[in-house]
Enzyme design. Structure first.
Site, PDB file in Angstrom:
ATOM      1  N   HIS A   1       0.835  -1.199   0.000  1.00 25.40           N
ATOM      2  CA  HIS A   1       0.000   0.000   0.000  1.00 25.40           C
ATOM      3  C   HIS A   1       0.874   1.254   0.000  1.00 25.40           C
ATOM      4  CE1 HIS A   1      -3.589   2.261   2.069  1.00 25.40           C
ATOM      5  NE2 HIS A   1      -3.348   2.705   0.855  1.00 25.40           N
TER       6      HIS A   1
ATOM      7  N   GLU B   1       2.431   1.560  -3.341  1.00 22.76           N
ATOM      8  CA  GLU B   1       1.450   2.040  -4.324  1.00 22.76           C
ATOM      9  C   GLU B   1       1.377   3.567  -4.317  1.00 22.76           C
ATOM     10  OE1 GLU B   1      -2.640   3.602  -4.086  1.00 22.76           O
ATOM     11  OE2 GLU B   1      -2.777   1.568  -3.233  1.00 22.76           O
ATOM     12  N   HIS B   2       1.395   4.172  -3.141  1.00 24.20           N
ATOM     13  CA  HIS B   2       1.417   5.634  -3.038  1.00 24.20           C
ATOM     14  C   HIS B   2       2.742   6.205  -3.539  1.00 24.20           C
ATOM     15  CE1 HIS B   2      -2.051   6.721  -0.172  1.00 24.20           C
ATOM     16  NE2 HIS B   2      -2.218   5.440  -0.462  1.00 24.20           N
TER      17      HIS B   2
ATOM     18  N   GLU C   1       4.708   9.216   2.706  1.00 25.03           N
ATOM     19  CA  GLU C   1       3.565   8.384   2.328  1.00 25.03           C
ATOM     20  C   GLU C   1       3.311   7.243   3.304  1.00 25.03           C
ATOM     21  OE1 GLU C   1       1.484   9.149  -0.156  1.00 25.03           O
ATOM     22  OE2 GLU C   1       2.710  10.945  -0.467  1.00 25.03           O
TER      23      GLU C   1
ATOM     24  N   GLU D   1      -4.575   6.931   6.861  1.00 21.87           N
ATOM     25  CA  GLU D   1      -5.658   6.290   6.104  1.00 21.87           C
ATOM     26  C   GLU D   1      -6.095   5.006   6.786  1.00 21.87           C
ATOM     27  OE1 GLU D   1      -6.439   4.047   1.822  1.00 21.87           O
ATOM     28  OE2 GLU D   1      -4.611   5.202   2.092  1.00 21.87           O
TER      29      GLU D   1
END
Length: 973
Positions: free
Chosen positions: A62, A65-66, A140, A162
């Site tokens: 994740h 991915e950012h 991130e 998040e």
């Protein structure tokens, strides 16, 4: 199409279901897998994906991915992703982390733009800047934050915050535990998105190693869809990227979880706000592993079983649990987003002592279904509904090719044919043939009743758990800080400042110029005409949105209820929620649900508010019932709609109790899971009568009504039945009705022939219905904080610039992009660590800001307050301004499905937005200057100066900021 020499053809096939030529290829040098879907769809899609299994819950895929989208070798500016967002005609631009794969899709209707997007994404995933700039990982992913030696040490990071938000919702917590419980020995036991407790253990080196291991062409899946020169694109990919790599062995195969010998049980906890009662707030979930995703017949059959057992109103498994009084709501279904799908049944709002009853009722109901047979009408309804949806293939504003692409990964990723789930004709034919053979009952016996690979997960509520968790983290961080030397503390302060400087410093212009860009010559100067013509059938005004719908009729009956009293609004919300779910004179609610799905694409009821483009205080309130049908079933659709509108029986007290419990449950889940929407609407209700109405119908005001109603339903049940019947009789009258039909001339003629058999209005001249009177509303800033057990905030501010005497202009749409993708992105996401922040400026003058999964509260409000100052001192070069204009036009021109196009044409008519107004707005967008944007500082100041604030979020954070609010209370009561 000629296949370039660098590739070998694995399979070629024409797929009539997609009207597409499909090619499965393999890149010879690297082994990269390629899937091409060639057709005449101008909304082109490119996706590159990697199989990314994980061995822990640090969230490395994740965070990666950012991070790969934060600069690459060819495009070494800090954030090419957001630069594309600000300057492209893209129709889709995103990246997604799944439990076993990470995918990077883009889409555009513009050929030049599409090529630009492909190049930026290919370079991002294969040559990211993460190896040269550690601060990307810290921004991130996660980092220690210490602005001065005296401050408490904290943790921040975009993904970290998040996932704190994601781990605040009980249904999301339960879903993660359920998956982990079934797959304890393979990748699915871990949280690929990242567990906030584990994310801070991820090191920079392990982060880089994950990219080195999995982000290689030999582990890639590349998908191209639409109308393009496929040969040229293949040649480009080989020459620019793939040929530069050699084939390697990547151990990324997703293994199968060995089956269990016996079912297993687990008890987990989830947080409630401090002081909340824990009574009646347990969750139970049972789940069974169901074969593999590479069996298309089994996969579709279990989607049918989901409907037949749980999906329709009165479905046997759902109804049996409700009848037994085990919980307030029942959910579940077939979860097929991984190699081994599973079927689950979930009950919420129950007590720990009902575990045995839950197990018994589920087992007895499944055995009864297997022995006595599943209702054949339910199976037929499920099949017809699914077939209608796949043939319609209306994906709204999401590119159709993207949906197909995600679907293909459900087989392709596991070394099966990517075409497997895109060809459905044979599967539907097989299932129809076996409706009466006992096939579905055998599936229940094999995969549910007799399947030891299952688990029971019990989710126990713990009031104050989040507060204790936060306090424990603060203590650990304080202890860690106390263990550091002065030099180490100074180093943390220095790193915090270095990251802030990095985030604040824009990329040099020379680097920004490397990004491929469009020019204003690439955008259309004129709006596309929307046709919605007023006609009349049987004395009823009919507004015909003339769109090619491939012979599907989209039909909406509207009733003007603008004269409804404010105190009636929550009851109106209940009416629109229970209608279609009660008995009628002809059908039980179970029969109605099945018959509707056998003959139509579904029937839904909703309340709608239409604003007025010319008058910010004027709006219309409507009751709407909607269906979609094929031509031969239009009469059945109208018959069902008339039955629902005029023959619904509201007297069944048990059914009402069940429905009110479900409404309370689903409303609470929606408000918690969409805290940004909840806060934004509530803040708007302080200043806008339209928002105040909406809040009473679907928002916090409605939630309070339903909470009180559910607590006192035994005493108020008969009264509720009577009031619902009276409201329906009062407002759902033929003289209040008007119709929107979306379709071509044939669909309109079908309606003209059929409608008079079912509905008649009053002959004569008709005008648009009257608006809600504005005199009764008085703006009042209530500035509320709504407390949850979550760890993040949703911070909203609302206002109205037209009430400050400021006009609407198309430049406000450019402003939205500038603020969302530049100022708010940098200040709230990049610097603040929130997952996102949005802003809104409407023709009515209604405007506002709201953050999403935000670790801050007061700091975010300060960012909003400083937005006008930012605009007053705005400096943009021509290239940046042109990019903003292009991306704004891209959002305006975003391609939509036939239904959405027709719906927008009708909505424009209802709100008074003419094509001339749209054209003027478009010209104001294209001609926008930096001076125009600076002048809009007054609009932004008018919004934030209203001080209409609402926050949904962490209880401790809200109490810590008590001076912001006039009142605070728990979101759910």
């Amino acid at each position: 199409m000629r296949i370039p020499d660098a590739y070998e053809l694995v399979n070629k096939k024409f797929i009539p279901e997609m009207n597409s030529d499909c090619f499965v290829l393999r890149h010879k040098k690297t082994g990269a897998r390629i899937f091409l879907v060639s057709n005449d769809d101008r909304n082109k899609v490119f996706t590159i994906a990697f199989r990314t299994p994980v061995s822990d819950s640090t969230g490395v895929p994740h965070i990666l991915e950012h991070s790969v989208l934060c600069g690459s070798d060819r495009f070494p500016m800090k954030d090419p992703f957001i630069e594309l967002e600000k300057s492209s005609l893209q129709t889709y631009l995103n990246a997604m982390t799944f439990s076993d794969k990470t995918i990077y899709p883009v889409a555009s209707c513009n050929e030049k733009d599409f090529r630009n997007l492909m190049e930026v994404y290919m370079d991002a995933v294969l040559h990211p800047m993460i190896y040269h700039e550690e601060k990307i990982f810290r921004q991130e992913g996660w980092h220690y934050e210490l602005e001065s030696p005296e401050d408490p040490l904290t943790i921040n990071g975009v993904v970290y915050n998040e996932m704190k938000g994601a781990f605040s919702s009980p249904d999301e917590i339960l879903g993660r535990y359920c998956q982990a419980s079934l797959f304890p020995d393979i990748t699915y036991r871990n949280e690929s998105g990242g567990d906030p407790a584990d994310i801070p253990s991820l090191t920079y080196e392990n982060f880089l190693n994950f990219h080195r291991t999995y982000y290689h062409p030999s582990n890639s899946y590349i998908y191209l869809y639409g109308d393009m020169d496929m040969e040229e694109r293949l040649q480009w990919m080989d020459e620019e990227y793939l040929s530069h790599y050699d084939r390697i062995t990547v151990d990324s195969e997703i293994p199968l979880q060995p089956a269990f010998d016996a079912p297993r049980e687990f008890v987990k906890e989830y947080p409630l706000p401090e002081g909340d009662s824990e009574d009646g707030k347990f969750w139970f979930a049972r789940q069974w592993v169901v074969g593999e995703n590479t069996d298309p017949v089994l996969r579709t059959a279990f989607q049918v079983l989901e409907y037949a057992l749980l999906g329709f109103q009165g479905a046997p498994l759902k109804q049996a649990l409700l009848d037994a009084g085990i919980g307030g709501d029942v959910m579940g279904g077939y979860q097929n987003y991984q190699r081994q799908p599973y079927f689950d049944v979930v009950v919420k709002d129950t007590d720990a002592n009902r575990k045995a009853d839950f197990i018994r009722v589920v087992d007895d109901t499944l055995k009864k279904a297997a022995e006595e047979g599943i209702g054949k009408r339910a199976l037929l309804a499920a099949l017809n509904s699914m077939e209608f949806q796949v043939r319609e293939c209306d994906t709204g504003s999401t590119p159709k090719g993207l949906i197909y692409g995600i679907e293909c990964f459900d087989s392709w990723l596991y070394d099966a044919d990517p075409l497997m789930h895109l060809e459905y004709e044979e599967t539907f034919a097989f299932l129809r043939k076996n409706l009466n053979t006992g096939y579905f009952e055998d599936l229940i016996r094999t995969y549910l009743i007799g399947n030891p690979h299952s688990t029971l997960v019990m989710l126990a509520p713990k009031a104050g758990l989040a507060e204790r968790t936060d306090a424990a983290l603060a203590e650990r961080l304080a202890a860690y800080k106390a263990s550091l030397s002065k030099e180490e503390i100074d180093r943390l302060v220095q790193q915090t400042q270095e990251l802030a400087d990095y985030q604040e410093t824009p990329s040099p212009k020379a680097l920004m110029d490397r990004l491929p860009r469009l020019t204003r010559d690439d955008i259309e100067k004129d709006v596309k005409y929307r046709e919605c013509v007023k006609k009349e059938i049987a004395g009823i005004p009919v507004y015909h949105s003339r769109v090619d719908t491939n012979r599907i009729t989209y039909l909406r009956l509207l009733f003007n209820v603008s004269d409804m009293k404010k105190e009636e609004l929550p009851l109106f919300g209940v009416l629109t929620s229970v209608m279609c779910m009660m008995d009628t004179e002809k059908y039980t609610y179970q029969e109605l649900s099945q018959e509707v799905n056998i003959y139509t694409g579904g029937i839904a009821v909703q309340p709608t508010i239409y604003g007025d483009a010319e008058d910010e205080d004027s709006f219309r309130l409507t009751f709407e019932i909607f269906t979609k049908t094929m031509p031969e079933q239009l009469a059945k659709g109208l018959e069902f709609m008339k039955e629902i509108l005029t023959k619904t029986c509201y007297q069944d007290q048990k059914r009402l109790r069940d429905l009110i419990g479900q409404i309370r449950s689903r409303t609470g889940m929606r408000m918690e899971n969409n805290g940004h929407s909840t806060a934004f609407l509530r803040a708007g209700s302080y200043l806008s009568q339209a928002c105040a109405y909406r809040d009473q119908i679907i928002g916090i005001g409605f939630c309070r009504y339903v909470e009180e109603l559910s607590r006192n339903l035994e005493a108020r049940g008969e009264e509720l039945s009577r009031k619902l019947a009276e409201m329906a009789a009062k407002y759902l009258q033929p003289e209040r009705m008007y119709i929107n039909v979306i379709g071509g001339d044939e669909e309109y003629e079908d309606l003209a022939k059929t409608l008079p058999e079912y509905f008649h209005g009053k002959e004569g001249e008709h005008s648009l219905p009257a608006a809600v009177p504005a005199a009764s509303f008085r703006p009042e800033n209530r500035n509320e904080g709504f407390k949850t057990a979550g760890s993040v905030q949703y911070v909203a501010v609302r206002g109205n610039f037209r009430r400050a005497g400021l006009p609407y202009t198309g430049a406000l749409q450019v402003l939205r992009g500038l603020l969302a993708d530049e100022y708010l992105w940098n200040q709230i996401r990049v610097r603040g660590g929130a997952y996102g922040c949005m802003c809104h400026f409407s023709r009515t003058g209604d405007a506002g800001f709201v953050s999403y999964r935000d670790p801050h509260l007061k700091r975010t409000l300060e960012v909003y307050e400083q937005a006008a100052d930012y605009l007053e001192h705005l400096e943009l070069d021509e290239q940046a301004l042109t990019g903003l204009i292009i991306s704004t036009i891209g959002s305006v021109d975003h391609p939509r499905g036939a239904y959405d196009e027709g719906r927008m044409a009708f909505s424009a008519l209802m709100t008074g937005v003419t094509d001339e107004m749209r054209q003027k707005s478009r010209e104001e967008i294209i001609d926008c200057t930096v001076e125009d944007l600076r002048a809009l500082a007054a609009h932004v100041r008018a919004v934030v100066d209203s001080h209409a604030i609402c926050v949904v979020g962490n209880a401790g954070k809200i109490e810590e900021s008590r001076d912001v609010f006039l009142s605070t209370e728990n979101l759910l009561q």
